[in-house]
Design an enzyme around this catalytic site. Structure first.
Site, mmCIF file in Angstrom:
data_model
loop_
_atom_site.group_PDB
_atom_site.id
_atom_site.type_symbol
_atom_site.label_atom_id
_atom_site.label_comp_id
_atom_site.label_asym_id
_atom_site.label_seq_id
_atom_site.Cartn_x
_atom_site.Cartn_y
_atom_site.Cartn_z
ATOM 1 C CB CYS A 55 78.657 39.232 -21.261
ATOM 2 S SG CYS A 55 80.152 38.287 -21.236
ATOM 3 C CB ALA B 178 91.296 29.899 -24.159
HETATM 4 N N1 PLP Z 1 80.035 31.376 -18.810
HETATM 5 C C1 PLP Z 1 80.513 32.078 -17.788
HETATM 6 C C2 PLP Z 1 80.180 31.649 -16.392
HETATM 7 C C3 PLP Z 1 81.296 33.205 -18.008
HETATM 8 O O1 PLP Z 1 81.750 33.922 -16.970
HETATM 9 C C4 PLP Z 1 81.593 33.586 -19.342
HETATM 10 C C5 PLP Z 1 82.373 34.809 -19.614
HETATM 11 O O2 PLP Z 1 82.421 35.726 -18.834
HETATM 12 C C6 PLP Z 1 81.094 32.799 -20.390
HETATM 13 C C7 PLP Z 1 80.322 31.706 -20.088
HETATM 14 C C8 PLP Z 1 81.364 33.156 -21.815
HETATM 15 O O3 PLP Z 1 82.678 32.836 -22.172
HETATM 16 P P1 PLP Z 1 83.333 33.534 -23.462
HETATM 17 O O4 PLP Z 1 83.659 34.936 -23.094
HETATM 18 O O5 PLP Z 1 84.555 32.710 -23.754
HETATM 19 O O6 PLP Z 1 82.326 33.429 -24.549
#
Ligand code: PLP
Length: 389
Positions: A332, A205
């Site tokens: 991340c 979201a």
């Molecule tokens: N997959 C991709 C390609 C993303 O860019 C991200 C977040 O940056 C995620 C998964 C993870 O999503 P979330 O932050 O909602 O866990």
């Protein structure tokens, strides 16, 4: 310090849209538990159902073709897809999982965990942002039961040709399950589960102007019916039994509203973003920066570029002090300190990866934001200390 905010980190997260904010405020009064049978519970259940319909509509899913399971984020949606199908697999010799070498950590780390548990993970190269279909063909084998490929790379903006990849796999092994991490592609790229050939699709979201703390996994109806996926979060049996836990009604309402809102302005946004992409690329090239443009298809809201011998973090903090917010790779993985494995998979050297920045737009950005970025970058390029190769 400056008062201005030039937000160019929309792949990390996006600001709330008015539509999402309004939906959240409205849902705040519906405090009933969506699983309760009384009227207050039904009101909340209706909000969740409405958001599910809005999102399935935006995904172009036909009635009864599949369902959407709400989760706490995109990472959890992907974990459900990967662990859920790995735990459910019936054939003892189904041990091989295909993926790319440039997945988001949500996928990459989940597959590392499955590898430690005896699964064989084949990582297909993505040099220049192109999924290597020869390598994919060479990896085809009857042990394959799952393939997990992202649609849009979060660091480079590469748009992988999933239809071709998934149909190569399905043609050879029709029972193989296909999962797509579409977190960066949802509402930016036009697709449906059929157009991708994906049995499962992860969404988040907060990448589409809704709040953090909500994600969803689309699951094909046949997969559910044939119990090819099992839940790993068990309890009250919410979300068709696939993800127990009381739903985040406020966040889910906002997720549906944000998607529908973006859907209404889609064409206009696409034109705006592709104009911004070209404008920014030219601006960066004028500064003699290397734009790491994917060799084939790419989205218009992500640009990665390399600085001449200036550490990305040094420039990031310089820009930040000027009110300009960018990223040095995936938010991340930016704490790991190691050069981005995704950028190296793209073809950058560790030194280049260490000197690369990502800018990512949303429809709220303007050409003036790019002008501010380029001006600040020019000053930084003149003043900041160069590192040795
Ligand atoms: N997959 C991709 C390609 C993303 O860019 C991200 C977040 O940056 C995620 C998964 C993870 O999503 P979330 O932050 O909602 O866990």
């Amino acid at each position: 310090m400056t008062e201005r905010t030039v937000y160019l980190d929309n792949s990390a997260t996006t600001p709330l849209s008015e539509a999402a904010r309004a939906a959240m405020l409205a849902a705040m009064d519906s405090y009933g538990n969506p699983s309760s049978l009384h009227t207050l519970g039904q009101q909340s259940e209706q909000l969740v159902r409405h958001a599910r319909e809005q999102l399935l509509g935006c995904l172009g899913v036909r009635p009864r073709q599949g369902t959407l399971v709400f989760t706490s984020c995109g990472t959890e949606a992907t974990a459900l897809a990967l662990f859920g199908t790995a735990y459910a697999k019936a054939r003892r010799d189904a041990t091989r999982i295909l993926t790319t070498d440039s997945e988001h950590p949500a996928t990459a780390r989940a597959l590392d965990a499955l590898e430690k548990n005896g699964f064989e993970i084949v990582r297909i190269p993505t040099v220049g942002g192109v999924l290597d279909t020869d390598a994919l063909c060479a990896a085809l084998d009857r042990r394959i039961f799952l393939a997990s490929f992202m649609l849009v790379n979060n660091e480079t903006g590469a748009l992988y040709r999933l239809k071709e990849a998934f149909s190569l796999i399905k043609r050879a092994y029709p029972d193989a399950i296909t999962h797509c991490d579409a977190v960066q592609g949802f509402m930016r790229v036009r697709f449906t589960p059929q157009s991708l050939g994906a049995d499962m699709i992860s969404l988040s979201a907060h990448k589409i102007h809704a709040p953090k703390g909500v994600g969803a996994l689309y699951i094909d109806g046949e997969l559910l019916k044939r119990k090819k996926i099992v839940p790993y979060l068990v309890g009250g049996g919410q979300e068709s039994g696939m993800r127990s836990g009381t739903e985040n009604v406020i966040g889910i309402s906002a997720f549906g509203a944000a998607a529908e809102d973006m859907n209404c302005r889609r064409e206009q946004t696409e034109q705006k973003l592709s104009a911004l992409y070209e404008y920014a690329s030219k601006g960066l090239e004028k500064l003699e920066l290397t734009v790491n443009r994917p060799r084939e298809a790419h989205v218009s809201h992500i640009i990665n570029f390399t600085l001449p011998d200036i550490k990305s973090e040094t420039m990031l903090h310089y820009l930040s002090a000027d009110g300009i917010y960018v990223s040095s790779g995936s938010a991340c993985s930016s704490h790991s300190g190691a050069p981005s494995s995704t950028l190296m998979a793209f073809g950058l050297t560790p030194h280049m990866a260490d000197c690369s920045l990502r800018i990512s737009f949303s429809e709220y950005n303007t050409a003036a934001d790019i002008d501010a970025l380029c001006k600040s970058l020019r000053n930084g390029l003149e003043g900041l200390v160069r590192i040795k190769r």
